[in-house]
Design a protein around this motif. Sequence first.
Motif, PDB file in Angstrom:
ATOM      1  N   LYS A   4       1.108  -1.544  -0.107  1.00  0.00           N
ATOM      2  CA  LYS A   4       0.010   0.787   0.273  1.00  0.00           C
ATOM      3  C   LYS A   4       0.610   1.018  -0.200  1.00  0.00           C
ATOM      4  N   CYS A   5       2.113   1.239   0.789  1.00  0.00           N
ATOM      5  CA  CYS A   5       2.620   2.544   1.048  1.00  0.00           C
ATOM      6  C   CYS A   5       3.584   2.720  -1.166  1.00  0.00           C
ATOM      7  N   PHE A  25       1.178   4.871  -3.145  1.00  0.00           N
ATOM      8  CA  PHE A  25       1.851   6.271  -3.026  1.00  0.00           C
ATOM      9  C   PHE A  25       2.771   6.930  -3.118  1.00  0.00           C
ATOM     10  N   VAL A  32       5.846   8.708   2.983  1.00  0.00           N
ATOM     11  CA  VAL A  32       4.858   8.085   3.123  1.00  0.00           C
ATOM     12  C   VAL A  32       4.053   9.344   3.398  1.00  0.00           C
ATOM     13  N   THR A  33       3.011  10.359   3.725  1.00  0.00           N
ATOM     14  CA  THR A  33       2.887  11.602   4.846  1.00  0.00           C
ATOM     15  C   THR A  33       2.088  10.218   5.562  1.00  0.00           C
ATOM     16  N   GLU A  75      -1.454   9.342   4.649  1.00  0.00           N
ATOM     17  CA  GLU A  75      -1.857   8.274   4.062  1.00  0.00           C
ATOM     18  C   GLU A  75      -1.672   6.970   5.124  1.00  0.00           C
ATOM     19  N   GLN A 118      -4.922   6.204   6.250  1.00  0.00           N
ATOM     20  CA  GLN A 118      -5.891   6.030   5.100  1.00  0.00           C
ATOM     21  C   GLN A 118      -5.082   4.266   5.349  1.00  0.00           C
ATOM     22  N   ILE A 119      -4.250   4.112   4.498  1.00  0.00           N
ATOM     23  CA  ILE A 119      -3.317   2.505   5.118  1.00  0.00           C
ATOM     24  C   ILE A 119      -3.636   1.439   6.326  1.00  0.00           C
TER      25      ILE A 119
END
Lengths: 360, 109
Positions: free
Chosen positions: A55-56, A59, A67-68, A71, A74-75
Motif C-alpha cells: 500500500k505504501c 503512494f 509516505v505522509t 496516507e 488511510q492505510i
Amino acid sequence: MNKVITINLNGNAYQIEERGYDSLLGYLDTAEAQLKDNPDRAEIMSDLEQAIAEKCRNFLSPQKTVVTSAEIDQIIKEMGPVEGDAEASGAKQSGAASTGRAQDPKGPKRLFRIREGKQIEGVCMGLAVYFGLDVTIVRLIFVALAIASGGIAIGGYLIMAVVVPFADTAEQQAAAYGTQFNAQEVIDQAKEHYASFKKDGEKWKQQAKEKKEEWQKSWRQTFGSHRYRWRPGYPPPSPLVGGLLPIFGILVGILSIVWIFAIISVINTHAIFGWPLPLRFPVWAAILILVILLNIVTGPFKYVRNARYGHPYGGIVAVWTSMAWMAFLIFISWFAYTHSPEVRTFLQNLPNVWDEIFHR
Amino acid sequence: MSIEGKLGPIRKGLLEFLILRIISADKVYVADMLKLLGNTEFATQEGTLYPLLSKMRRENLVDYEWRESETGPPRKYYSLTAKGRSQLTDLNEYWKLINDTISDLGNKQ
C-alpha cells in the motif's frame, strides 16, 4: 517541514513521516498483542507488513519518495483491526477501528517531549508538563544547572532529546499530561525501590568492590603510571612514530566527523546514512553501538599516541600493533561487504551522506 | 437488537465459506480476494483476512505457494487442498438445503 523516518517493512525500506511512523508502530503493536496466542503470529505479522508495504508503494512515485502521515492513517484504516483467533472471521465490521496503542487511559503519568510551545527539542516543555510547573521556570532551572555544572546539563538535555519520545498520539498525550502528579505516590514508590535495592544492594556492593580491586591491579600491572606521562628513563619515540602521528590524528578527526554525522543521521531519520534500522530498533541502542564502534576503530590510534609518551610497549611495536588492527578492520569490512547485503547497502550509501545531511 | 447486530454474525459465519468458493475458482492472493469481496455485502480487510487464512491453513483447508509478481515482492497464492474441496462440497450442499428450507417454510401451501 516534517521529520522523516526510514523503516524496514518486510525487507524493504520506506520513508514515512514521524507521526505516521508512530501510528504504524501502534497498529503493529496492537496487532501483535491481538495475535499473541496465535501459533502463526510471526507469519501473519509478516503478511501484514507486506500488505502495508504494498500500500505504501502505491503512494510513491519517482517524484514522491515519502509516505505522509495522512496516507499512513488511510492505510491503517484500509487494513482494518487485526482480530485474535477466537473470532478470526468477521465481515464488514462496523465501528471502532483500534488503531492506537492499547493503553490504560488511567495509566501512570509518563514523561514525554511536547511539541506545542517547544524551543529546541521539547525537553523542558515535557518536564514542565510532567512536574506541573511553568515552562519558564523549568528553562531557568536548566540554564542555571548548565552553568553550574559546566555544561554537563547540556549533555543531559541531549540525551533526553534522544531517549524521551514526543507525545504524538492521543494516548501518549493523555499519558504525558496524565493524572495529577502526586508527591506521596512518588515517595511511596521510592521507598519500595529503596527497600528492594537495599536487599540486593549489599551483595552487589561486595562484588563490585572485589571486581574493582581486581581491575585496578591488572590495569596498574599492564599500563602502570606510564600513560600520558613522559618518563625520562624511556628512549625517545622513533621517527616513524613521530611521522605517523599527524596522519593518524587527521584520520581520527575524519572518523569523528563521520561519526557525528552518523549520530545525526540516526536521530533524524532512524537510518545510518540511508541504511534503515529495523522497525523497532531503538535509537538509543543504535547510538550506543556507534559509540562502541568509534572506540574500536580509533582505539589503536590512541594507542600509538600513548606510545609516544614512553609506553612500555611503545615505539615501533605500537605502530605495528595498530597497523595489524587496521588490517583486521579492513578485512572485517571487506568480509561484511561481500557477505551481508545490508552492510553493502550501507557502504554504497556512504557517498550520499552529504545529501542526507544538507539537502533534507 | 438492531438489524445490523443480527446480520453481522451471519456474514461473519459465511465469510470462510465464501473464501473457499473464491479460492476454488482460481488461484488468488489476498488483494484479489479483497477486490472480489469489496463490492459485496462481505467486504472485508487485511486485518481480518490474514488471520482467517492462517487459521484455514492450520486446519489444512487451503495451501499457498509463492509466486513472483511484476511490481513487487513475491506473493502468496492460495489454493484448496483435498480436504478444503470436500468441505466446500459439503458446505455447498448444506447451503442449498438451508435455501430450500427458507423458501419452503412460511410460504402458504
